[in-house]
Design a protein around this motif. Structure first.
Motif, mmCIF file in Angstrom:
data_model
loop_
_atom_site.group_PDB
_atom_site.id
_atom_site.type_symbol
_atom_site.label_atom_id
_atom_site.label_comp_id
_atom_site.label_asym_id
_atom_site.label_seq_id
_atom_site.Cartn_x
_atom_site.Cartn_y
_atom_site.Cartn_z
ATOM 1 N N UNK A 61 -3.785 23.852 -1.395
ATOM 2 C CA UNK A 61 -4.269 24.165 -2.944
ATOM 3 C C UNK A 61 -3.752 25.497 -3.368
ATOM 4 N N UNK A 62 -3.486 25.590 -4.842
ATOM 5 C CA UNK A 62 -3.369 26.934 -5.158
ATOM 6 C C UNK A 62 -4.483 27.781 -5.304
ATOM 7 N N UNK A 63 -4.483 29.118 -5.472
ATOM 8 C CA UNK A 63 -5.467 29.870 -5.327
ATOM 9 C C UNK A 63 -6.670 29.520 -6.140
ATOM 10 N N UNK A 64 -6.563 29.477 -7.511
ATOM 11 C CA UNK A 64 -7.734 28.969 -8.452
ATOM 12 C C UNK A 64 -8.252 27.954 -7.790
ATOM 13 N N UNK A 65 -7.715 26.830 -7.192
ATOM 14 C CA UNK A 65 -8.461 25.568 -6.850
ATOM 15 C C UNK A 65 -9.633 26.197 -5.654
ATOM 16 N N UNK A 66 -9.003 26.945 -4.832
ATOM 17 C CA UNK A 66 -9.725 27.354 -3.778
ATOM 18 C C UNK A 66 -11.111 28.139 -4.238
ATOM 19 N N UNK A 67 -10.761 29.151 -5.171
ATOM 20 C CA UNK A 67 -11.580 29.959 -5.655
ATOM 21 C C UNK A 67 -12.751 29.192 -6.446
ATOM 22 N N UNK A 68 -12.319 28.107 -7.021
ATOM 23 C CA UNK A 68 -13.197 27.450 -7.587
ATOM 24 C C UNK A 68 -14.110 26.667 -6.589
ATOM 25 N N UNK A 69 -13.705 25.982 -5.487
ATOM 26 C CA UNK A 69 -14.307 25.546 -4.547
ATOM 27 C C UNK A 69 -15.457 26.492 -3.841
ATOM 28 N N UNK A 70 -15.037 27.783 -3.940
ATOM 29 C CA UNK A 70 -15.819 28.795 -3.232
ATOM 30 C C UNK A 70 -17.030 29.041 -4.030
ATOM 31 N N UNK A 71 -16.898 28.913 -5.328
ATOM 32 C CA UNK A 71 -18.207 28.819 -6.259
ATOM 33 C C UNK A 71 -18.618 27.656 -6.535
ATOM 34 N N UNK A 72 -18.314 26.571 -5.847
ATOM 35 C CA UNK A 72 -18.927 25.201 -6.010
ATOM 36 C C UNK A 72 -18.570 24.690 -7.035
ATOM 37 N N UNK A 73 -17.203 24.670 -7.361
ATOM 38 C CA UNK A 73 -16.781 23.779 -8.479
ATOM 39 C C UNK A 73 -15.346 23.249 -8.190
ATOM 40 N N UNK A 74 -14.725 22.265 -9.064
ATOM 41 C CA UNK A 74 -13.524 21.674 -8.682
ATOM 42 C C UNK A 74 -12.660 21.956 -9.911
ATOM 43 N N UNK A 75 -11.342 22.339 -9.613
ATOM 44 C CA UNK A 75 -10.508 22.743 -10.540
ATOM 45 C C UNK A 75 -9.219 21.675 -10.838
ATOM 46 N N UNK A 76 -9.275 21.235 -11.918
ATOM 47 C CA UNK A 76 -8.114 20.029 -12.275
ATOM 48 C C UNK A 76 -7.454 20.409 -13.439
ATOM 49 N N UNK A 77 -6.143 19.866 -13.633
ATOM 50 C CA UNK A 77 -5.375 20.308 -14.811
ATOM 51 C C UNK A 77 -5.930 20.020 -16.267
ATOM 52 N N UNK A 78 -5.760 20.851 -16.931
ATOM 53 C CA UNK A 78 -6.391 20.645 -18.456
ATOM 54 C C UNK A 78 -5.285 19.554 -19.348
ATOM 55 N N UNK A 79 -3.881 19.873 -18.717
ATOM 56 C CA UNK A 79 -2.613 19.041 -19.278
ATOM 57 C C UNK A 79 -1.880 18.718 -18.474
ATOM 58 N N UNK A 80 -1.303 17.339 -18.651
ATOM 59 C CA UNK A 80 0.011 16.874 -17.761
ATOM 60 C C UNK A 80 1.095 16.529 -18.510
ATOM 61 N N UNK A 81 2.222 16.396 -18.011
ATOM 62 C CA UNK A 81 3.374 15.979 -18.683
ATOM 63 C C UNK A 81 4.556 16.854 -18.362
ATOM 64 N N UNK A 82 5.536 16.648 -19.366
ATOM 65 C CA UNK A 82 6.953 17.327 -19.245
ATOM 66 C C UNK A 82 7.909 16.392 -18.467
ATOM 67 N N UNK A 83 9.151 16.907 -18.420
ATOM 68 C CA UNK A 83 10.149 15.945 -17.711
ATOM 69 C C UNK A 83 10.222 14.597 -18.328
ATOM 70 N N UNK A 84 10.156 14.451 -19.250
ATOM 71 C CA UNK A 84 10.395 12.941 -19.874
ATOM 72 C C UNK A 84 9.028 12.439 -20.560
#
Length: 368
Positions: free
Chosen positions: A81-104
């Protein structure tokens, strides 16, 4: 088939350049878990994490395309995972994208609080890998700038609150974008320095908006010395020096601008360069076998494989966005190398920087 190859080519062209921004994803945390129970998380307090920035904090904006076609999906040694995901877990949270898309694929709003996007600059929507100035054309990366990421959050949620840890980074792509113009003879070094200074000042304005909108815990990460990443170390002395100089210009301006408007004391400031320098100087004691002179992902083999499949630009596939356990230089390289590619950190490096970040947050009296 032609459309798929075009999408693939656009994605990898972006990834090759945008890799440089994720060397700055150096703040991760270990352990933690979801927020579906009442137990105390590893961080000592439950917090919802909201993140804004570039590829260092991108939790999967382009994963639907990258993961489906190549494996990987984030700018690191996947599936790490990238760091913000791990930080979220450290504080009892789960971090997922607010937006997806691009490249068509048109941008699609998601339910997550990870607003950061690979290639994004501070205020300019034409970030690294953004293929067109037409906002309705999604052949390239989305690169929604940090200022707009924050505006999108406020539009959707109204305000921030005291139960959130808001993480902000930015500026690396502004450094790289302007240095590319200098290298191409399209901008003087003096003009590039001015543009980078303005980006730092603009980021302070974004931070001010976050604080004015109710945030009480804001972690601000500056830009590391890009010249000390493999990208800098494997370049000529002039390029390496420019990467270091312009990284420092951004950081000095950011620090000074925060102090000038009395915001430095209101944020949790993570000064990345000295922490990265300490890790690099003591890499063997910290469990690494390779510091800033090699990559955990076998970039040469990844490019050769792409060439065998007939890709017109096989070298574009040599990036951590497509890196998986099958493409590591050696087994376990995600733990024994500092860098996934020429700039992105490995899982192990993320974890070490996490300790610094956690200590910095704890120093404010928040959690433990």
């Amino acid at each position: 088939m032609k459309k798929q190859r075009s999408t693939r080519a656009a994605l990898v062209r972006f990834a090759q350049v945008a890799t440089a921004s994720a060397a700055f994803a150096l703040i991760a945390a270990c352990g933690g878990g979801g927020d579906d129970d009442n137990s105390t998380p590893a961080g000592g307090v439950k917090l919802q994490v909201v993140s804004f920035g570039d590829s260092l904090s991108d939790v999967g904006t382009y994963a639907p395309v990258a993961a489906a076609n190549f494996g990987g999906g984030r700018f690191t040694t996947n599936p790490g995972q990238v760091w913000v995901q791990n930080v979220a877990q450290y504080y009892g949270d789960t971090l997922t994208p607010a937006m997806t898309g691009g490249f068509g694929t048109p941008p699609a709003t998601q339910a997550g609080f990870g607003y950061a996007q690979g290639g994004s600059r501070v205020t300019n929507p034409i970030g690294i890998g953004h293929a067109t100035t037409d906002p309705a054309n999604y052949t390239g990366a989305l690169t929604v700038p940090v200022v707009t990421q924050v505006q999108n959050y406020i539009k959707a949620h109204g305000s921030f609150n005291a139960n959130q840890l808001v993480i902000v980074n930015g500026g690396a792509n502004d450094v790289l974008f302007n240095l590319q113009l200098v290298a191409a003879g399209q901008m003087t070094q003096l003009a590039a320095a001015g543009a980078i200074q303005q980006a730092a000042k603009d980021l302070v304005g974004v931070i001010g908006t976050i604080l004015q909108s109710g945030a009480t815990h804001v972690l601000v990460s500056n830009v590391p010395d890009i010249g000390t990443t493999p990208q800098g170390m494997l370049s000529d002395a002039t390029t390496r020096g420019a990467l270091s100089t312009f990284s420092s210009i951004f950081n000095q301006t950011l620090d000074g601008a925060l102090q000038a408007v009395n915001l430095k004391s209101k944020v949790i400031y993570l000064d990345v360069p000295p922490k990265l320098a300490n890790i690099t100087a003591n890499y063997q004691q910290l469990g690494f076998t390779v510091s800033n002179t090699g990559t955990a992902c076998n970039l040469k083999a990844m490019a050769e494989a792409a060439q065998k499949f007939g890709e017109p630009d096989p070298q574009d596939f040599a990036t951590s966005l497509f890196c998986s356990p099958e493409t590591l230089t050696v087994a376990g390289a995600d733990q024994t190398y500092m860098y996934a590619d020429t700039v992105h950190p490995t899982t192990h490096l993320h974890a070490l920087y996490a300790q610094f970040a956690e200590q910095t947050v704890a120093g404010t009296g928040l959690g433990k």
